[in-house]
Structure formats: C-alpha cells, structure tokens
Design an enzyme around this catalytic site. Structure first.
Site, PDB file in Angstrom:
ATOM      1  N   ARG A 194     -12.371  10.295 -10.488  1.00 53.32           N
ATOM      2  CA  ARG A 194     -11.219   9.591 -11.046  1.00 53.32           C
ATOM      3  C   ARG A 194     -11.705   8.575 -12.070  1.00 53.32           C
ATOM      4  NH1 ARG A 194      -8.350   8.555  -5.165  1.00 53.32           N
ATOM      5  NH2 ARG A 194      -8.041  10.747  -4.665  1.00 53.32           N
ATOM      6  N   ASP A 214       0.879  -1.174   0.000  1.00 56.33           N
ATOM      7  CA  ASP A 214       0.000   0.000   0.000  1.00 56.33           C
ATOM      8  C   ASP A 214       0.920   1.229   0.000  1.00 56.33           C
ATOM      9  OD1 ASP A 214      -2.120   1.837   0.738  1.00 56.33           O
ATOM     10  OD2 ASP A 214      -1.327   1.728   2.780  1.00 56.33           O
ATOM     11  N   ASP A 230      -1.543  -0.486   6.035  1.00 54.10           N
ATOM     12  CA  ASP A 230      -1.827   0.041   7.388  1.00 54.10           C
ATOM     13  C   ASP A 230      -3.318   0.011   7.730  1.00 54.10           C
ATOM     14  OD1 ASP A 230      -2.335   2.103   5.502  1.00 54.10           O
ATOM     15  OD2 ASP A 230      -2.229   3.607   7.082  1.00 54.10           O
ATOM     16  N   SER A 251     -10.933  11.874   3.216  1.00 52.59           N
ATOM     17  CA  SER A 251     -11.904  11.559   2.161  1.00 52.59           C
ATOM     18  C   SER A 251     -12.475  10.143   2.262  1.00 52.59           C
ATOM     19  CB  SER A 251     -11.241  11.754   0.794  1.00 52.59           C
ATOM     20  OG  SER A 251     -10.157  10.864   0.665  1.00 52.59           O
ATOM     21  N   ASP A 304      -0.002   5.166   1.030  1.00 54.92           N
ATOM     22  CA  ASP A 304      -0.143   6.090   2.161  1.00 54.92           C
ATOM     23  C   ASP A 304      -0.179   5.358   3.497  1.00 54.92           C
ATOM     24  OD1 ASP A 304      -0.479   8.837   1.108  1.00 54.92           O
ATOM     25  OD2 ASP A 304      -2.102   7.896  -0.008  1.00 54.92           O
ATOM     26  N   ARG A 357     -10.497  18.651  -1.061  1.00 55.74           N
ATOM     27  CA  ARG A 357      -9.149  18.140  -1.294  1.00 55.74           C
ATOM     28  C   ARG A 357      -8.097  19.244  -1.352  1.00 55.74           C
ATOM     29  NH1 ARG A 357      -8.648  13.237  -1.307  1.00 55.74           N
ATOM     30  NH2 ARG A 357      -6.427  13.547  -1.626  1.00 55.74           N
TER      31      ARG A 357
END
Ligand code: M1P
Length: 261
Positions: free
Chosen positions: A137, A25, A221, A193, A27, A148
């Site tokens: 997206r 992953d 995480d 978000s 972030d 954002r």
C-alpha cells in the site's frame, strides 16, 4: 473503567463549549470485520452530525476497501477520512496528505523484507494458502499468511486457527528480530494479516491533522497492547472508548447523545 466513562461524559458536557470530534476505527467498530456498514449505523452517524459534532474515521485499510465497506460517499458522511492510518488523508473529500513507505525504505530494503516474508509463508505449515500474501500500500505493507484473496469462510477459519496457534504473533517475533534495524512496527489489525509500517505511522499519525479540535473521542475495538488501536486509544490527545463491535458502538453513542441533551 468507571473513570474513563466519567471522563468521557465530562468531555461531552464540556463539548457544548468546545470543538469535539468523534473519531472511529472501521473494522470491528463501525462495521463487522471487512463487512459493509449497516444503514442503522449511518443513521446514527447522521444524528451525531445533526447534533453539531464533527466526524472522522481512521482505518488501516486503503481507501478502496474503506469505500467498499462505508460506501462511495464516505467523504460526504465524514469530515475527515484517514485511510492507511492517515498516510492517505482527506478533509471534506479533498486529499490533504499522501505519504509512501517507499520514501522511508530503500528499494533494496523493501525487496529483502518482502522476499523474507514470502519465504517464511512458503515454509509455513497451515492448511490453506491462497493468493496475495503481500499487499503493497502507500503507507504500509500488509502481509497475510493465508493470502488476501481467501474466501470469507477461509478468512474465518484462518482467524480461528490463528487464535489457537498464534501464527501471526510468531511471525511478528521473527520479523522484529530479523528487521530490527529498519525501525518498523508490526500490528495485528484484522483477521488474516499483519500491517507493517515505520514506527510512528500507527493511527496516532492522523492526529496531526486534527489540531483544531479540543476534544477527540476515539472508538475502537483493538485497543489492547499489540492491537492497531492501542496507540491512539492511549494517546493523551484522545479520550478512548473500547467497543466490541458495531452494536456495542451504537449503544455507547446513544448513551452519549442522551447525556448531551
Ligand atoms: O482495519 C483493520 C484491518 O483490516 C484488514 O485486516 P484483515 O484483512 O487482516 O482482516 C486490513 O486491511 C488491515 O490492514 C487493517 O488494519
């Protein structure tokens, strides 16, 4: 927990004879949330490559954000780059997949959903609202109550408030009820978000491109139920490890590399 670690070490030993992929992953795992990767992490990834392992990353973010964090040359460092959970996928820097939520929902459904979110956010009583509440997206819609284009400080402040008031959790509850017929999945991916995508378009989506590998070691995480790593972490196709940030990941990789020597 012990069983998981034992299984992971067994996989590493087994991997001497099989094809193993390290899948990360972004972030909160390779980087701090929305931050740039540290040089020490890039060196560690190179060590894995030098040891003969294949590398991949899977993020909820789009490719632009992944490049901001991991570098423009991310496609050279990783054998596979899966942006937007793999809806936009690259192998050795070449595009191998691009799916769009526009093929899943009609324009009317998209408009209804987006308008509802904007009304909901407009009525929210929170101290800070900025811009870009909806980011459309390829494979998902990203909805942010604070917007954002908040600053880093505003991002952290919203995240703290969200921990206390569960703003995103409540919003998800409402969206789930209102749009049950659309079969969507709502996931709290990062700090500010909610990611919205069709059921099944979570991170497990990227596994369809990894059939060549006998062993897939996944590190993330947000592996608890409701987090955006949960499905891939619990998938029978992966052996999952929960990390609490890049430092913790480095330690775990060091241990695994030592075991494999
Ligand atoms: O990669 C995790 C998440 O990163 C961002 O989340 P946020 O801006 O809320 O911290 C978003 O790109 C999100 O889509 C992604 O899942």
């Amino acid at each position: 927990m012990r069983i998981r670690i034992f299984l992971l070490f067994s996989f590493i030993v087994f991997s001497a004879f099989s094809k193993t992929l390290f899948l990360f992953d972004v972030d909160g795992t390779l980087t701090l949330p929305r931050q740039k990767v540290e040089l020490s992490m890039l060196d560690k990834l190179q060590e894995l490559k030098d040891a003969g392992y294949s590398l991949a990353l899977v993020g909820g973010s789009d490719l632009t954000k992944i490049k901001e964090q991991m570098g423009e040359d991310v496609g050279n460092r990783f054998d596979y780059v899966f942006a937007e959970n793999g809806l936009v996928a690259f192998k050795n820097s070449a595009l191998i997949n691009r799916a769009s939520i526009k093929d899943y929902l009609t324009n009317q459904q998209l408009n209804e959903f987006i308008s509802f979110c904007l009304h909901y956010i407009a009525d929210l009583d929170i101290p800070t609202k900025r811009g870009t509440f909806i980011e459309f997206r390829n494979g998902m819609i990203n909805v942010s109550p604070v917007g954002r284009n908040c600053t880093q400080e505003e991002r952290i402040a919203f995240n703290q408030l969200d921990k206390e008031k569960h703003i995103r959790e409540y919003m998800i509850e409402i969206l789930q009820k209102r749009f049950a017929h659309l079969n969507l999945r709502f996931s709290i991916g990062g700090q500010i978000s909610i990611d919205v995508f069709p059921q099944g378009w979570d991170k497990t989506y990227c596994l369809r491109f990894l059939n060549d590998f006998d062993t897939i070691l996944f590190f993330g995480d947000k592996t608890a139920s409701g987090g955006n790593d949960y499905e891939i972490f619990t998938s029978s196709r992966t052996s999952g490890q929960t990390v609490c940030g890049p430092e913790d990941l480095m330690k775990k990789l060091d241990e695994l590399l030592k075991q494999a020597e």
